[in-house]
Design a protein around this motif. Structure first.
Motif, PDB file in Angstrom:
ATOM      1  N   THR A 143      -5.420  10.849   8.406  1.00  0.00           N
ATOM      2  CA  THR A 143      -5.842  11.346   7.026  1.00  0.00           C
ATOM      3  C   THR A 143      -6.174  10.016   6.385  1.00  0.00           C
ATOM      4  N   PHE A 144      -7.469  10.227   5.615  1.00  0.00           N
ATOM      5  CA  PHE A 144      -7.541   9.371   4.360  1.00  0.00           C
ATOM      6  C   PHE A 144      -7.955   9.999   3.098  1.00  0.00           C
ATOM      7  N   ALA A 145      -7.714   9.195   1.968  1.00  0.00           N
ATOM      8  CA  ALA A 145      -7.911   9.902   0.717  1.00  0.00           C
ATOM      9  C   ALA A 145      -8.337   8.978  -0.426  1.00  0.00           C
ATOM     10  N   LEU A 146      -9.418   9.177  -1.206  1.00  0.00           N
ATOM     11  CA  LEU A 146     -10.170   8.267  -2.270  1.00  0.00           C
ATOM     12  C   LEU A 146     -10.203   9.162  -3.323  1.00  0.00           C
ATOM     13  N   GLN A 147      -9.954   8.512  -4.437  1.00  0.00           N
ATOM     14  CA  GLN A 147      -9.997   8.751  -5.826  1.00  0.00           C
ATOM     15  C   GLN A 147     -10.394   7.987  -6.767  1.00  0.00           C
ATOM     16  N   HIS A 148     -11.523   8.699  -7.663  1.00  0.00           N
ATOM     17  CA  HIS A 148     -11.807   7.779  -8.895  1.00  0.00           C
ATOM     18  C   HIS A 148     -11.777   8.681 -10.145  1.00  0.00           C
ATOM     19  N   GLN A 149     -11.260   8.359 -11.183  1.00  0.00           N
ATOM     20  CA  GLN A 149     -11.302   8.994 -12.306  1.00  0.00           C
ATOM     21  C   GLN A 149     -11.501   8.357 -13.558  1.00  0.00           C
ATOM     22  N   PHE A 150     -12.640   8.784 -14.331  1.00  0.00           N
ATOM     23  CA  PHE A 150     -13.061   7.881 -15.540  1.00  0.00           C
ATOM     24  C   PHE A 150     -12.891   8.962 -16.662  1.00  0.00           C
ATOM     25  N   SER A 151     -12.576   8.417 -17.664  1.00  0.00           N
ATOM     26  CA  SER A 151     -12.088   9.155 -18.903  1.00  0.00           C
ATOM     27  C   SER A 151     -12.789   8.438 -20.004  1.00  0.00           C
ATOM     28  N   HIS A 152     -13.061   9.072 -21.010  1.00  0.00           N
ATOM     29  CA  HIS A 152     -13.569   8.421 -22.323  1.00  0.00           C
ATOM     30  C   HIS A 152     -13.337   9.111 -23.294  1.00  0.00           C
TER      31      HIS A 152
ATOM     32  N   LEU B 299      -9.099   5.303 -13.080  1.00  0.00           N
ATOM     33  CA  LEU B 299      -8.046   5.236 -12.127  1.00  0.00           C
ATOM     34  C   LEU B 299      -8.807   4.953 -10.567  1.00  0.00           C
ATOM     35  N   PHE B 300      -8.208   4.233  -9.928  1.00  0.00           N
ATOM     36  CA  PHE B 300      -8.481   4.122  -8.693  1.00  0.00           C
ATOM     37  C   PHE B 300      -7.375   4.252  -7.546  1.00  0.00           C
ATOM     38  N   ASN B 301      -7.624   5.100  -6.602  1.00  0.00           N
ATOM     39  CA  ASN B 301      -6.655   5.507  -5.649  1.00  0.00           C
ATOM     40  C   ASN B 301      -7.336   5.398  -4.288  1.00  0.00           C
ATOM     41  N   VAL B 302      -6.415   5.086  -3.226  1.00  0.00           N
ATOM     42  CA  VAL B 302      -6.531   5.289  -1.866  1.00  0.00           C
ATOM     43  C   VAL B 302      -5.522   5.276  -1.115  1.00  0.00           C
ATOM     44  N   SER B 303      -5.507   6.300   0.040  1.00  0.00           N
ATOM     45  CA  SER B 303      -4.163   6.635   0.780  1.00  0.00           C
ATOM     46  C   SER B 303      -4.786   6.597   2.291  1.00  0.00           C
ATOM     47  N   LEU B 304      -3.934   5.908   3.077  1.00  0.00           N
ATOM     48  CA  LEU B 304      -4.437   6.019   4.504  1.00  0.00           C
ATOM     49  C   LEU B 304      -2.826   6.428   5.233  1.00  0.00           C
ATOM     50  N   LYS B 305      -3.220   7.222   6.259  1.00  0.00           N
ATOM     51  CA  LYS B 305      -1.952   7.957   6.692  1.00  0.00           C
ATOM     52  C   LYS B 305      -2.250   8.358   8.172  1.00  0.00           C
ATOM     53  N   HIS B 306      -1.013   8.058   8.957  1.00  0.00           N
ATOM     54  CA  HIS B 306      -1.232   8.354  10.489  1.00  0.00           C
ATOM     55  C   HIS B 306       0.139   9.034  10.772  1.00  0.00           C
ATOM     56  N   TYR B 307      -0.054  10.151  11.620  1.00  0.00           N
ATOM     57  CA  TYR B 307       1.040  11.039  12.044  1.00  0.00           C
ATOM     58  C   TYR B 307       1.158  10.733  13.546  1.00  0.00           C
ATOM     59  N   LEU B 308       2.452  10.648  14.143  1.00  0.00           N
ATOM     60  CA  LEU B 308       2.628  10.546  15.445  1.00  0.00           C
ATOM     61  C   LEU B 308       3.815  11.477  15.888  1.00  0.00           C
TER      62      LEU B 308
ATOM     63  N   PHE C 207       3.253   7.276   9.031  1.00  0.00           N
ATOM     64  CA  PHE C 207       3.047   5.831   8.570  1.00  0.00           C
ATOM     65  C   PHE C 207       1.901   5.850   7.333  1.00  0.00           C
ATOM     66  N   GLU C 208       1.964   5.335   6.279  1.00  0.00           N
ATOM     67  CA  GLU C 208       1.147   5.444   5.108  1.00  0.00           C
ATOM     68  C   GLU C 208       1.137   4.270   4.361  1.00  0.00           C
TER      69      GLU C 208
ATOM     70  N   GLY D 175       4.643   2.935   3.565  1.00  0.00           N
ATOM     71  CA  GLY D 175       5.977   3.948   3.838  1.00  0.00           C
ATOM     72  C   GLY D 175       6.026   4.213   5.204  1.00  0.00           C
ATOM     73  N   LEU D 176       7.096   4.372   5.804  1.00  0.00           N
ATOM     74  CA  LEU D 176       7.637   5.002   7.051  1.00  0.00           C
ATOM     75  C   LEU D 176       8.283   6.274   6.859  1.00  0.00           C
ATOM     76  N   TYR D 177       7.907   7.435   7.477  1.00  0.00           N
ATOM     77  CA  TYR D 177       8.578   8.809   7.323  1.00  0.00           C
ATOM     78  C   TYR D 177       9.026   9.138   8.795  1.00  0.00           C
ATOM     79  N   HIS D 178      10.209   9.701   8.923  1.00  0.00           N
ATOM     80  CA  HIS D 178      10.734  10.375  10.142  1.00  0.00           C
ATOM     81  C   HIS D 178      10.917  11.788   9.752  1.00  0.00           C
ATOM     82  N   ARG D 179      10.258  12.799  10.441  1.00  0.00           N
ATOM     83  CA  ARG D 179      10.548  14.235  10.413  1.00  0.00           C
ATOM     84  C   ARG D 179      11.430  14.757  11.698  1.00  0.00           C
ATOM     85  N   PHE D 180      12.419  15.246  11.389  1.00  0.00           N
ATOM     86  CA  PHE D 180      13.224  15.918  12.407  1.00  0.00           C
ATOM     87  C   PHE D 180      13.450  17.387  12.388  1.00  0.00           C
TER      88      PHE D 180
END
Length: 886
Positions: A450-459, A497-506, A516-517, A557-562
């Motif tokens: 997955t990937f996610a991008l966000q930009h928020q501008f407020s005045h 606000l500038f945000n980005v997220s990259l995540k891979h699931y195995l 992995f994020e 980030g490293l996640y383990h799901r069991f």
């Protein structure tokens, strides 16, 4: 009445879309002509698939009613345990037909009876509990809210739905978000007779493709419509008028089809009925994103959203539209939300404050007259593209504009010696644009991304004015105009606000997953402003509010799901690189650090709808921008706030234990939750001197900040009775610095409540609720206590199948330290509605505050102030109204 006629004729075209209904009524009896209740009727159209199978049960008089959308021949089956089943065919060719059916007692053993249809009131799956609406329906329901109140485990609070003690995060209609997913618009506008069933979905995920690897704790409510309402226009129109120039105009229209949906809701009223909640606005803004936690929104959007009749006057206006369509062979879904809301409020309050300091006490009497006008316009466009089962991408853009205004005139008296009058004016104009892009890939059965991008501008441009007939903060402030002391503060604030997220699931196997994020979240805020009309001879920048505030949070980030049998765990380890800098007119502060933040989520399923969960989370909290601004912010005639430009952050630990048990056989529910929050430092308020004039500051003390909350609830259905009990306990540890001396303060709040509901067909539906809250604080010099007791009574009753009577009463008593001074507040409402048979028209008379109570009393306890507030409420109002159901 001109407004009423305009609205009514405006929607005349929608009325023509309603289809003709064909009604089949009947009575089921035995061979002795005694009416049989709870007999089952199943009707199926012959020769067509467009008519859905219909199910009904006879009432206490053996009567039943079936509705059909078109003419034709049906096969109808009548059955009841202990009687021989009867099957017949009937030709539906008139708008109203009546039949009589006799069932003969069967000599067949029960073990040999074949049941063709299995009907359950509640069906429980792995993550879904489904409530069949027909089982809980008695004919008195108008809206979805009336139906939910009859289902076990549900409760309502200011338009928000709670199920088993948890707030519903997302509301769906036919598996799609309804007006962004907020609950208030849904429960107050969807007709109850259009609902087939209600699904409660735990651990809800909107992305089915990623459900196998994404973990969340969202609770969703999915409303499923009846088959004949899935390609149909329905809704209702309403108009009412009464004394004191009161009025209400309401229109709610809905269109649904497999590929297109549309909704329009408009509401204007002068009786303080709100149309939005904080959750509704937040979701239309799509600011609750699963990848980022630093999205921000303007608090003024929510201050007037809920219903408020505890004011002297409140006029609300609302217009909303919602539409969806599917394009490109249903691969692209386009959704549009838009709304405009406005309200005007006039209020009057008498306030009594008792200031308790180590060396002195002060008593203050204050009267506030408020005139407030708020407006908000929101729009949201969402595109969801699903190229194939292995890839999808979503894009959302939001626009919002807000314009709040407040004028407050105050009269103050301190210890019968100091008198003054002041006027405060606040206004703001703010707009923001938010964009969000998300993509999901399923590379194989074992790999997802997955990937996610966000930009928020407020005045935001805000203005604050304060003037008084006497000087205030005489030893601190020097006013330019000594005859009419006052200040004027214009402030402009721009935020990105500038945000980005990259995540891979195995997926390693059916038990183990690794995630992995890489995530980066950044906030930049610039502020410009100056307080005018006052000066300081020591520091020329003390009223200069210019500020440049920036935070950054980048983590790996490293996640383990069991998963093993009924046990599910998710353990994450995140290494954060935190950056922070704050620049003011004459100071600069920077702080960079590494932070290791683990998180644990354990869930164990003891049995169906019987689960226990344990969660632990650690994170680091930077101070807010206003806490880092060292200039003087004059907020009232006796309140100045000043931040600290060298304030550091807090490390926070949070652990939560939750248990839930729902017994379908007895409709019994038990839940328990315990939350503990610990911070490594206490954020304490500072008062440099013991006076009514409060020069507030903030600092961090090198001692732990502790909060603990426990909740428990139990409900069960015993025959016609539905008892419910709940209790909660909150413990907080605070600190207060006065005249350079530190005082530890402990606050405890214990609440307990009990309710009993009694329901029986053809009898009143009665509910009584009682709650008792006691809050005590070990104060600077003594112990302060206040208690609140509240009794709520409500009843609904259908008389002669045409008259609906609804009433609710609220009795509340609030006491400070056992000192009773006119402690009881009583508010009562009444409604009488007339609706003959299946007529689309209904007439009603409503009464608000029918006892004419003119005030409402509230108590509040903070670190050093005990407050008694008396709010004057709307007068007694009676209204005559007309509803038309489409």
């Amino acid at each position: 009445m001109s407004r009423t006629l305009i609205i009514f004729f405006l929607f005349i075209p929608f009325l023509t879309l309603a289809q003709t209904k064909y009604v089949l009524k009947g009575v089921v009896s035995d061979e002795s002509h005694l009416h049989l209740s709870h007999a089952s009727i199943i009707a199926r159209a012959l020769g067509t698939d467009t008519q859905p199978v219909q199910f009904s049960k006879t009432d206490q008089d053996g009567a039943f009613v079936l509705n059909f959308n078109q003419q034709g021949t049906i096969e109808i089956v009548f059955s009841r345990i202990g009687y021989t089943k009867v099957t017949d065919t009937i030709k539906i060719d008139r708008t109203l037909q009546e039949i009589k059916v006799n069932l003969i007692k069967s000599s067949t053993r029960l073990s040999e009876v074949k049941i063709d249809y299995k009907y359950q009131a509640v069906q429980i799956g792995k993550d879904t509990i489904r409530f069949m609406a027909d089982y809980f329906r008695d004919g008195s329901e108008r809206k979805l809210q009336d139906l939910l109140e009859k289902m076990p485990g549900f409760s309502m609070e200011d338009g928000r739905v709670k199920f088993q003690g948890k707030i519903v995060n997302i509301t769906l209609l036919e598996n799609e978000r309804f007006f962004g997913g907020g609950s208030k618009i849904a429960v107050e506008n969807i007709p109850a007779d259009a609902v087939d069933n209600v699904e409660m979905i735990s651990r809800f995920s909107e992305n089915e493709m990623m459900k196998a690897v994404q973990v969340n704790d969202q609770l969703a409510m999915n409303i499923k419509l009846k088959a004949n309402k899935k390609n149909f226009v329905f809704g209702d129109l309403e108009t009412a008028a009464g004394n004191h120039e009161s009025y209400k105009e309401h229109a709610a229209l809905f269109y649904y089809s497999p590929n297109k949906t549309g909704s329009f809701i408009a509401d204007v009223n002068s009786i303080g009925l709100g149309s939005l909640t904080k959750e509704d606005i937040t979701r239309v803004q799509s600011s609750e994103l699963q990848y980022f936690n630093n999205t921000s929104s303007n608090q003024v959007l929510y201050d007037y959203a809920k219903s408020n009749q505890r004011v002297q006057s409140n006029i609300n206006k609302l217009a909303t539209i919602h539409g969806t369509t599917k394009l490109l062979d249903k691969r692209l879904k386009v959704t549009l939300y838009a709304l405009y809301s406005e309200n005007r409020v006039q209020s009057l309050q008498d306030i009594h404050n008792n200031y308790t300091f180590p060396d002195s006490n002060f008593f203050e009497k204050r009267q506030n007259r408020n005139n407030q006008k708020n407006g908000v316009a929101l729009a949201n466009i969402a595109l969801k593209y699903k190229q194939n089962p292995y890839f999808n991408v979503d894009y959302t853009v939001d626009f919002d504009l807000t314009n709040p205004r407040l004028m407050q005139v105050s009269t103050m008296e301190v210890d019968h010696l100091r008198f003054s009058n002041s006027q405060k004016n606040e206004s703001a104009r703010a707009y923001s644009v938010k964009q969000f892009l998300e993509g999901n890939w399923k590379h194989s059965v074992r790999r997802y991304s997955t990937f996610a991008l966000q930009h928020q501008f407020s005045h935001n441009k805000a203005q604050f004015k304060l003037s008084s007939d006497k000087a205030f903060f005489e030893n601190t402030l020097n006013f330019l105009d000594e005859n009419r002391p006052g200040i004027f503060r214009p402030v402009k604030r721009v935020e990105n606000l500038f945000n980005v997220s990259l995540k891979h699931y195995l997926v390693l196997d059916h038990r183990h997953q690794l995630h992995f994020e890489l995530n980066s979240q950044n906030q930049i805020l610039r502020q410009e402003g100056t307080t005018m009309g006052v000066l300081d001879s020591i520091n020329s920048n003390i009223f200069n509010h210019d500020q440049h505030y920036r935070t950054g949070n980048t983590f790996l980030g490293l996640y383990h799901r069991f998963t093993w049998r009924k046990l599910n765990t998710l353990i994450s380890f995140k290494e954060h690189f935190l950056t922070f800098d704050n620049k003011n007119s004459d100071s600069k502060y920077e702080n960079n650090r590494l932070s290791f933040q683990p998180e644990i989520d354990i869930n164990y399923e003891i049995g169906p709808s019987n689960t226990v969960s344990l969660k632990y989370k650690q994170d680091y909290l930077y101070p807010k921008y206003n806490e880092m601004n060292p200039s003087y912010w004059i907020n009232d005639y006796n309140v100045i706030f000043r931040g600290t430009d060298s304030l550091s952050g807090q490390m926070q630990h949070r652990i939560r234990l939750y248990y839930r048990n729902f017994d379908i056989a007895r409709l019994r529910m038990l839940y328990f939750s315990s939350t503990v929050q610990l911070k490594n430092k206490i954020k304490a308020n500072i008062l440099p001197f013991s006076k009514v004039d409060q020069l507030k500051g903030v600092t961090l003390l090198d001692r732990p900040d502790f909060q603990m909350m426990h909740m428990i609830g139990y409900s069960i259905r015993i025959g016609r009775f539905e008892p419910e009990v709940s209790s909660s306990f909150l413990n907080m540890k605070l600190a207060q610095i006065i005249s350079n001396e530190t005082f530890d303060i402990r606050q405890n709040t214990f609440s307990t409540s009990a309710s009993l509901r009694w329901r029986k067909p053809r009898y009143p539906d009665i509910k009584a609720s009682w709650s008792h809250t006691i809050s005590w604080q070990y104060h600077i010099a003594n112990r302060r206590t206040f208690t609140t007791d509240k009794l709520d009574l409500s009843a609904k009753y259908m008389v002669a199948k045409s008259f609906n009577i609804r009433t609710d009463w609220s009795f509340e008593k609030a006491i400070f330290d056992k000192n009773q001074s006119n402690p009881i507040s009583i508010l009562a409402n009444l409604e009488l509605e007339y609706n003959k048979g299946k007529s689309p028209f209904s007439f009603y008379k409503q009464g608000f505050n029918i006892l004419g109570n003119d005030r409402y009393r509230v108590l509040q306890l903070t670190e050093y102030i005990a407050t008694e507030q008396i709010t004057y409420v709307m007068p007694r109002v009676f209204m005559l109204g007309l509803r038309y159901k489409i």
